[in-house]
Enzyme design. Structure first.
Site, PDB file in Angstrom:
ATOM      1  CG  PHE A 156      -1.664   1.123   1.027  1.00  0.00           C
ATOM      2  CD1 PHE A 156      -2.544   0.678   0.301  1.00  0.00           C
ATOM      3  CD2 PHE A 156      -1.812   1.957   1.502  1.00  0.00           C
ATOM      4  CE1 PHE A 156      -4.027   1.394   0.868  1.00  0.00           C
ATOM      5  CE2 PHE A 156      -2.683   3.075   1.750  1.00  0.00           C
ATOM      6  CZ  PHE A 156      -4.113   2.911   0.998  1.00  0.00           C
ATOM      7  CG  ASP A 236       0.092  -2.764   6.605  1.00  0.00           C
ATOM      8  OD1 ASP A 236      -1.230  -2.722   7.179  1.00  0.00           O
ATOM      9  OD2 ASP A 236      -0.308  -1.220   6.341  1.00  0.00           O
ATOM     10  CE1 TYR A 261      -8.969   2.891   7.162  1.00  0.00           C
ATOM     11  CE2 TYR A 261      -7.959   4.058   8.895  1.00  0.00           C
ATOM     12  CZ  TYR A 261      -8.044   3.416   7.387  1.00  0.00           C
ATOM     13  OH  TYR A 261      -6.628   3.541   7.200  1.00  0.00           O
ATOM     14  CE  LYS A 262      -7.702  -1.298   5.168  1.00  0.00           C
ATOM     15  NZ  LYS A 262      -7.992  -0.323   4.048  1.00  0.00           N
ATOM     16  NE  ARG A 412     -10.315  -2.818  -2.773  1.00  0.00           N
ATOM     17  CZ  ARG A 412      -9.228  -1.997  -1.505  1.00  0.00           C
ATOM     18  NH1 ARG A 412      -8.170  -2.816  -1.436  1.00  0.00           N
ATOM     19  NH2 ARG A 412      -9.970  -1.127  -0.802  1.00  0.00           N
TER      20      ARG A 412
END
Ligand code: PLP
Ligand code: KYN
Length: 452
Positions: A156, A236, A261-262, A412
């Site tokens: 990322f 990560d 937050y995912k 996705r």
């Protein structure tokens, strides 16, 4: 439990056409067999009541790997902080039963359970990016003969920016010192990766699940290789925490960072997390702040830093209580169910989805699956590859399915174990089938929206 009168739908009105009014039976493939299986799976799903605890926007939400949905539990916790602030002011820091002063520590304890860490190895603080800067600056001091930093070409961007800056801040040259594990097909070869962990590498940093393809990396052998080569290993976990178990302590990972937050649904921009293995706890944080103090000493206001034992020392300033409360509220859901059961359902969801996508791939050869098929090699989302992925993502959204698009050619789809039903995935496949068959994506412009 949420009462049946609870507003389940319409929290966000997107004005989409809505899946219910969408005809999928026009000269299409017959999805009936898969739908029946999905309905059977839904009926026997031990987690199915969890869905009632979440606010579900209209349509089908498959973007929980970008922003997880709001639960009633998180909402109540955020409202609770506001109430306390309203009625108690400064006393909120100490008022029982949930004093703000120790909320980050209680969250850290819960999160530690989810990732196979000791509570003393986890801090809930900062953002993924700021925590990465902090841990790099603390733990990684390049030395002669071990200057190289191994990362992968699929990481990322924020991680890459932080690592490049760190190398430069340490007097290195990112062009020279970074070694990239390349990818020809959107996946990483684990053999390549292990082979590149050579003697001259001092630091390696990877994601546990790659944000585009959803490929899951096997952390245990990577960490074992890192140990044997004297390489500091950072990971990560943003795309795996809350979707699958980890064993960070036993695997002897050196450090890790992630957001909440995912899959964990702690809220947009929720306070993030970090892990630092206990063998590094003697090293003082590079950028200390008073909130990293031993809590019994913090209000001494002494000029010398009496740091907390363990990862708590990596806290810096006052926690963002409104962004922490969501995590405190939702965590018990994950802990009560247990992360193994969450992973089990997540795998069953992505299995069904991939099976349907394979059937679609046979009808539309331009459509490919970008996620490894083997259960141990995939995370919680499925990547669909198509030359018109950008337009397909927009068409899906128009017809009530929320995916996201990542350039150049990835849609996705992330079913989340706590609130996605198996039947939602069959509806998604039906909608996708019709979008491809009737080329409905041609009604949309190419290119991404500002936030895709
Ligand atoms: C792998 C990964 N790391 C980091 C981030 C973001 O970092 P931050 O939470 O600091 O915005 C994301 C998503 O935004 C991500 O997918
Ligand atoms: N933090 C965000 C804010 C706004 C929109 C998306 C994000 C994401 O998290 C994207 C995600 N990390 C990704 O895997 O692409």
């Amino acid at each position: 439990m949420v009462s049946s009168s609870h507003p389940r739908v319409g929290v966000l009105e997107w004005g989409v056409k809505g899946v219910a009014g969408f005809r999928t039976d026009v000269n299409g493939k017959d999805w009936q067999a898969l739908r029946e299986r999905a309905l059977t799976l839904d009926a026997s799903d031990p987690l199915r009541s969890m869905r009632d605890r979440f606010y579900l926007p209209q349509g089908i939400y498959l973007d929980g790997n970008s922003l997880g949905l709001l639960s009633v539990d998180a909402e109540q916790a955020v409202l609770g902080v506001l109430e306390t602030w309203k009625h108690s002011g400064i006393d909120g820091w100490s008022s029982e039963p949930d004093p703000w002063f120790s909320m980050a520590e209680s969250c850290a304890k819960g999160v530690a359970t989810l990732i196979g860490a000791k509570p003393s190895e986890v801090a809930v603080t900062g953002s993924t990016t700021s925590n990465l800067h902090h841990l790099l600056a603390t733990l990684h001091k390049p030395r002669a003969g071990k200057r190289r930093v191994l990362i992968d070409a699929l990481n990322f961007p924020t991680d890459v920016y932080a690592i490049k800056a760190h190398v430069a801040n340490q007097g290195g040259d990112p062009e020279r010192d970074l070694v990239w594990v390349d990818s020809r097909d959107g996946h990483l070869s684990i053999d390549d990766l292990l082979t590149q962990m050579r003697d001259d590498v001092g630091l390696a940093f990877f994601s546990s699940v790659l944000y585009q393809s959803g490929q899951r990396l096997p952390i245990a052998p990577i960490a074992a290789r890192a140990r044997s080569q004297g390489i500091l290993l950072g990971v990560d976990l943003s795309h795996s925490i809350g979707a699958m178990p980890h064993a960070l302590h036993d695997d002897q990972v050196d450090f890790a960072v992630w957001c909440h937050y995912k899959y964990l649904s702690a809220g947009p921009g929720a306070v993030a997390g970090l892990f630092i293995h206990e063998r590094h706890h003697a090293v003082p944080p590079a950028f200390p702040g008073w909130w990293g103090s031993d809590k019994t000493r913090q209000f001494d206001m002494a000029p010398s830093f009496a740091r907390a034992k363990g990862a708590g020392a990596f806290q810096q300033g006052t926690p963002h209580m409104l962004s922490l409360a969501g995590l405190a509220g939702v965590l018990p859901l994950f802990l009560d169910i247990g992360i193994d059961r969450i992973r089990e359902k997540s795998l069953a969801l992505t299995d069904l989805l991939m099976e349907g996508l394979e059937q679609l791939g046979a009808l539309y050869p331009e459509l490919q699956i970008g996620t490894p098929r083997a259960a141990e090699a995939r995370g919680g989302h499925v990547a669909l590859l198509h030359p018109h992925a950008d337009r397909i993502a927009k068409a899906l959204k128009e017809h009530g399915v929320t995916p996201d698009f990542r350039p150049p050619n990835i849609v996705r789809l992330a079913p989340v174990a706590l609130y996605t039903q198996f039947a939602d995935l069959v509806t998604t496949l039906e909608v996708l089938d019709r979008i491809l068959r009737e080329r409905l994506y041609e009604a949309h412009d190419a290119g991404r929206n500002v936030i895709a």
